[in-house]
Enzyme design. Structure first.
Site, PDB file in Angstrom:
ATOM      1  N   GLU A   1      -1.037   4.806   2.074  1.00  0.00           N
ATOM      2  CA  GLU A   1       0.052   5.327   2.926  1.00  0.00           C
ATOM      3  C   GLU A   1      -0.515   6.178   4.068  1.00  0.00           C
ATOM      4  OE1 GLU A   1       3.134   4.345   2.705  1.00  0.00           O
ATOM      5  OE2 GLU A   1       2.631   3.158   0.962  1.00  0.00           O
TER       6      GLU A   1
ATOM      7  N   ASP B   1      -5.113  -0.762   3.889  1.00  0.00           N
ATOM      8  CA  ASP B   1      -5.938  -1.030   2.711  1.00  0.00           C
ATOM      9  C   ASP B   1      -7.402  -0.674   2.990  1.00  0.00           C
ATOM     10  OD1 ASP B   1      -3.907  -1.842   1.090  1.00  0.00           O
ATOM     11  OD2 ASP B   1      -4.306  -3.987   1.257  1.00  0.00           O
TER      12      ASP B   1
HETATM   13 ZN   LIG Z   1       1.519  -0.308   3.448  1.00  0.00          ZN
END
Ligand SMILES: [Zn+2]
Length: 414
Positions: A280, A361
């Protein structure tokens, strides 16, 4: 009404869009059915077959509901425009002989209200039949009604001043009105982003500061490592409505918050929660929020400039079943038909979103542990019954997140 080039253009976009949507949904269902009886190799030791099959059945049931919803909204749009619905509503409000601004505000608000009433049956079915069948629904009938009433009240409270302001600018500010409306719209959107976490979300859910000491220390350390100042980490009582779990990042400026659903906190270990949070934070650190705002600004400016041109054109009204030209009707017609055309460029936005997911990521991989993120994702896929085998074309068109196998292979550096 008379059929002119605008009518045919709108009908053609509607028909082609509908065929494309139904074709993609059919492919999706066929693909998932074909892969229902075997867990993909990469997940064979992580996800049991019955969970994989539940995800397939759940996705197929949701896709069927999506098809019903698409057909229903297409029929309703046809009734509003070509069936004389909007003309009827306009005539009714005009009979009060108010100013254009008041008539338009009443028309748009009543249109929205009718729309949300029409949506109730499908929403009831989705919550109390479909979600319930797969064990996700935690909502009571009472909470459903309270949520709906709150939602409508909020839409009126926030929508009325906005519509009044927009219509006033359209009537009074000359030929560059579309530019001023755009400025107001952007200001309004930013204000909502800022106000949402603190003032709007708590109307529906309870937000408690994260209490778990161990988890909190780890998260604070991660935030410091990433140089991130926030207005707190909160746990939301998502379990009062649904068994689905999630985490998100919300707010703007000093009002930034990190929110975990209580369902997610319960199922993830501290390592996994930290990895999800690092993802996030990646969205924030890679400026995805700023980029999305810039994209929205450019799209809405282009849209309003097109409306500025269309609204002067009598064929725009007569071709869409409206006999009296007015700024408010121009605005409403435009809002109704725009999605028919933006549908065709929606894959670009999905691709943009998937690119952002990969970047987040990658960031999580640097700041935390890729292995923990993978195991968190596997848990989230399993517990949310998200399919591991979407149709590739359907996924490319719609999915905001990359398909699980692609995403996990990349995290594992395969
Ligand atoms: Zn995401």
């Amino acid at each position: 009404m008379e059929f002119n080039e605008i009518s045919w253009l709108v009908l053609a976009a509607l028909a082609i869009g509908l065929v494309v949507q139904l074709w993609l949904e059919k492919r999706h269902i066929t693909y998932i059915r074909a892969h229902r009886d075997k867990v993909p190799d990469a997940f064979a030791d992580k996800i049991p077959l019955d969970a994989h099959q539940k995800a397939a059945d759940y996705t197929i049931a949701k896709t069927h509901l999506g098809i019903a919803s698409t057909l229903l909204s297409t029929g309703i749009l046809l009734l509003w425009i070509f069936g004389g619905g909007l003309e009827l509503l306009d005539t009714a409000w005009r009979s009060f002989a108010w100013s254009n601004i008041l008539t338009g505000t009443a028309l748009i608000l009543s249109f929205m209200l009718i729309g949300s009433l029409i949506d109730i049956p499908l929403s009831l079915y989705s919550t109390f039949v479909l979600e319930d069948r797969f064990g996700f629904n935690k909502m009571t009938g009472k909470l459903f009604i309270v949520d709906m009433l709150k939602g409508i009240a909020l839409a009126f409270l926030i929508g009325t001043p906005l519509i009044l302001a927009v219509l006033w600018i359209m009537e009074k500010s000359g030929s560059l009105w579309w530019f001023y409306v755009w400025a107001v719209w952007m200001g309004f959107s930013l204000l909502m982003m800022w106000a949402y976490p603190k003032f709007i979300a708590p109307i529906f859910n309870k937000f408690q500061p994260l209490e778990d000491k161990e988890l909190k220390d780890r998260i604070t350390a991660l935030l410091e490592r990433c140089g991130f100042a926030s207005n707190g980490i909160f746990v939301m009582d998502g379990s009062t409505r649904s068994g689905h779990g999630n985490a998100y990042f919300t707010g703007f400026g000093a009002n930034k918050r990190i929110v975990f659903f209580d369902t997610l906190i319960k199922s993830l270990s501290a390592d996994e929660t930290e990895a999800v949070l690092a993802h996030e934070l990646g969205h924030f650190k890679r400026n995805h929020i700023k980029k999305s705002i810039a994209l929205m600004a450019a799209m809405s400016l282009a849209g309003l400039a097109i409306l500025g041109w269309l609204i002067e054109n009598p064929a725009f009204y007569s071709g869409l079943g409206i006999s009296s030209v007015s700024t408010y009707m121009g605005l409403l017609l435009f809002m109704l038909i725009v999605p028919l055309f933006t549908f065709f460029i929606s894959p670009l936005f999905s691709a943009f979103s998937r690119k952002n997911e990969f970047e987040a990521d990658d960031y999580a991989k640097q700041q935390s542990n890729a292995k923990d993120l993978v195991s968190a994702l596997v848990k989230m896929y399993e517990e949310n019954a998200s399919t591991l085998t979407p149709d590739p074309l359907h996924s490319a068109f719609y999915d905001s997140h990359p398909p699980a196998p692609v995403r996990i292979a990349r995290l594992q550096g395969v």
